[in-house]
Write a protein that holds these residues in place. Structure first.
Motif, PDB file in Angstrom:
ATOM      1  N   GLU A  52     -22.867 -10.081  -7.133  1.00 52.12           N
ATOM      2  CA  GLU A  52     -24.258 -10.459  -7.382  1.00 52.12           C
ATOM      3  C   GLU A  52     -24.688 -10.075  -8.791  1.00 52.12           C
ATOM      4  O   GLU A  52     -24.145  -9.148  -9.401  1.00 52.12           O
ATOM      5  N   ASP A  53     -25.688 -10.791  -9.299  1.00 49.55           N
ATOM      6  CA  ASP A  53     -26.269 -10.451 -10.589  1.00 49.55           C
ATOM      7  C   ASP A  53     -27.141  -9.207 -10.463  1.00 49.55           C
ATOM      8  O   ASP A  53     -27.696  -8.917  -9.395  1.00 49.55           O
ATOM      9  N   CYS A  54     -27.281  -8.500 -11.546  1.00 48.98           N
ATOM     10  CA  CYS A  54     -28.177  -7.356 -11.592  1.00 48.98           C
ATOM     11  C   CYS A  54     -29.624  -7.839 -11.487  1.00 48.98           C
ATOM     12  O   CYS A  54     -29.964  -8.922 -11.960  1.00 48.98           O
ATOM     13  N   LEU A  82     -32.813   1.295 -16.715  1.00 52.30           N
ATOM     14  CA  LEU A  82     -32.686   2.136 -15.519  1.00 52.30           C
ATOM     15  C   LEU A  82     -34.026   2.724 -15.091  1.00 52.30           C
ATOM     16  O   LEU A  82     -34.305   2.865 -13.897  1.00 52.30           O
ATOM     17  N   SER A  83     -34.875   3.070 -16.056  1.00 56.50           N
ATOM     18  CA  SER A  83     -36.146   3.715 -15.731  1.00 56.50           C
ATOM     19  C   SER A  83     -37.101   2.800 -14.983  1.00 56.50           C
ATOM     20  O   SER A  83     -38.076   3.265 -14.391  1.00 56.50           O
ATOM     21  N   SER A  84     -36.830   1.499 -14.990  1.00 56.18           N
ATOM     22  CA  SER A  84     -37.711   0.546 -14.309  1.00 56.18           C
ATOM     23  C   SER A  84     -37.350   0.361 -12.840  1.00 56.18           C
ATOM     24  O   SER A  84     -38.093  -0.282 -12.094  1.00 56.18           O
ATOM     25  N   LEU A  85     -36.231   0.924 -12.423  1.00 57.58           N
ATOM     26  CA  LEU A  85     -35.766   0.722 -11.049  1.00 57.58           C
ATOM     27  C   LEU A  85     -36.535   1.604 -10.075  1.00 57.58           C
ATOM     28  O   LEU A  85     -36.917   2.728 -10.375  1.00 57.58           O
ATOM     29  N   ARG A  86     -36.746   1.071  -8.891  1.00 57.25           N
ATOM     30  CA  ARG A  86     -37.433   1.796  -7.831  1.00 57.25           C
ATOM     31  C   ARG A  86     -36.597   1.770  -6.565  1.00 57.25           C
ATOM     32  O   ARG A  86     -35.866   0.828  -6.287  1.00 57.25           O
ATOM     33  N   GLY A  87     -36.756   2.809  -5.774  1.00 54.58           N
ATOM     34  CA  GLY A  87     -35.994   2.904  -4.544  1.00 54.58           C
ATOM     35  C   GLY A  87     -36.785   2.422  -3.340  1.00 54.58           C
ATOM     36  O   GLY A  87     -37.834   1.792  -3.503  1.00 54.58           O
ATOM     37  N   PRO A  88     -36.241   2.683  -2.180  1.00 54.22           N
ATOM     38  CA  PRO A  88     -35.006   3.436  -1.997  1.00 54.22           C
ATOM     39  C   PRO A  88     -33.800   2.655  -2.520  1.00 54.22           C
ATOM     40  O   PRO A  88     -33.675   1.459  -2.285  1.00 54.22           O
ATOM     41  N   MET A  89     -32.925   3.346  -3.234  1.00 50.43           N
ATOM     42  CA  MET A  89     -31.772   2.705  -3.861  1.00 50.43           C
ATOM     43  C   MET A  89     -30.621   3.692  -3.962  1.00 50.43           C
ATOM     44  O   MET A  89     -30.831   4.894  -4.116  1.00 50.43           O
ATOM     45  N   GLU A 113     -23.639  -4.447   2.751  1.00 48.40           N
ATOM     46  CA  GLU A 113     -23.690  -5.585   3.658  1.00 48.40           C
ATOM     47  C   GLU A 113     -24.653  -5.338   4.813  1.00 48.40           C
ATOM     48  O   GLU A 113     -25.336  -6.253   5.268  1.00 48.40           O
ATOM     49  N   GLU A 114     -24.718  -4.093   5.275  1.00 50.13           N
ATOM     50  CA  GLU A 114     -25.547  -3.774   6.435  1.00 50.13           C
ATOM     51  C   GLU A 114     -26.983  -3.417   6.066  1.00 50.13           C
ATOM     52  O   GLU A 114     -27.915  -3.754   6.789  1.00 50.13           O
ATOM     53  N   HIS A 115     -27.166  -2.770   4.922  1.00 51.00           N
ATOM     54  CA  HIS A 115     -28.492  -2.231   4.595  1.00 51.00           C
ATOM     55  C   HIS A 115     -29.008  -2.654   3.218  1.00 51.00           C
ATOM     56  O   HIS A 115     -30.050  -2.155   2.782  1.00 51.00           O
ATOM     57  N   GLY A 116     -28.302  -3.553   2.534  1.00 47.83           N
ATOM     58  CA  GLY A 116     -28.641  -3.890   1.157  1.00 47.83           C
ATOM     59  C   GLY A 116     -30.046  -4.423   0.951  1.00 47.83           C
ATOM     60  O   GLY A 116     -30.637  -4.213  -0.119  1.00 47.83           O
ATOM     61  N   GLU A 117     -30.605  -5.093   1.941  1.00 44.37           N
ATOM     62  CA  GLU A 117     -31.961  -5.628   1.779  1.00 44.37           C
ATOM     63  C   GLU A 117     -33.000  -4.511   1.815  1.00 44.37           C
ATOM     64  O   GLU A 117     -34.073  -4.627   1.233  1.00 44.37           O
ATOM     65  N   THR A 118     -32.672  -3.418   2.507  1.00 40.24           N
ATOM     66  CA  THR A 118     -33.589  -2.280   2.607  1.00 40.24           C
ATOM     67  C   THR A 118     -33.317  -1.247   1.524  1.00 40.24           C
ATOM     68  O   THR A 118     -34.249  -0.708   0.908  1.00 40.24           O
TER      69      THR A 118
END
Length: 203
Positions: A52-54, A82-89, A113-118
């Motif tokens: 997948e693309d970033c 990186l500082s713009s990213l938000r979690g949960p990640m 695969e199981e939790h990537g959307e969350t």
């Protein structure tokens, strides 16, 4: 003079910790040459592997969050601050020369695969001159979550201070770093427990 010697010893120590992760498949390069992580060959291999693309973040820098550094998406795609990213990640620091990194890739992929959307997963390919081999390793292990590239090893600096690979960073919803784990993940259940414990996410 003492400060210069102390700094040199610290850098050498960090290099030894990182080099301890290497094996016969590839070699750690402490001062890699200029590395191009967006070539036609890498783009083609990335597309063929279904990686997948970033996805750029939308937040502003926060105290205690990921550093204000912009890294290129491995194999082409948008650059990521990186500082713009938000979690949960889940952010995983890896390299082609790191055997334990390769072993844990299927764990991260199964979690993705199981939790990537969350709870999205993002890799950081660290100081890795073997870009073709790195992409090949991702493809061989069925990895589809994206990675950015850190050719200059900026994640060794504060606040991440990554000095061992693999390292997994758990990013909270507000963008702060909840935990840095310099260990090899051995199972999806282990990662699920870590996410639930440190990020407060029920999976």
């Amino acid at each position: 003079m003492r400060r210069r010697v102390a700094r040199a010893l610290a850098v050498a120590g960090a290099a030894l910790v990182l080099a301890g992760c290497s094996d016969g498949e590839a070699s750690f390069v402490p001062n890699p040459p200029a590395i191009d992580v967006d070539t036609a060959e890498l783009r083609e291999a990335k597309e063929a592997a279904g990686i997948e693309d970033c996805v750029p973040g939308t937040g502003d820098p926060v105290e205690g969050g990921l550093p204000e550094v912009v890294l290129p998406c491995f194999g082409g795609g948008p650059d990521i601050d990186l500082s713009s990213l938000r979690g949960p990640m889940v952010v995983n620091v890896w390299a082609s020369w790191c055997g334990p990194c390769r072993r844990e890739m299927p764990v991260l992929q199964a979690f993705h695969e199981e939790h990537g959307e969350t709870v999205p997963v993002l890799g950081i390919d660290f100081q890795d001159p073997n870009t073709g081999l790195a992409m090949e390793q991702l493809a061989e292990r069925g990895v589809t979550y994206p990675s950015v590239a850190d050719p200059e090893g900026v994640v060794q600096a504060d606040p991440l201070r990554v000095t061992a690979l693999p390292s997994t960073v758990l990013v909270a919803e507000d963008g702060t770093i909840a935990r840095v784990l310099p260990v090899e993940l051995e199972s999806v259940e282990e990662l699920e427990d870590l996410v639930e414990t440190h990020l407060g996410v029920s999976l």
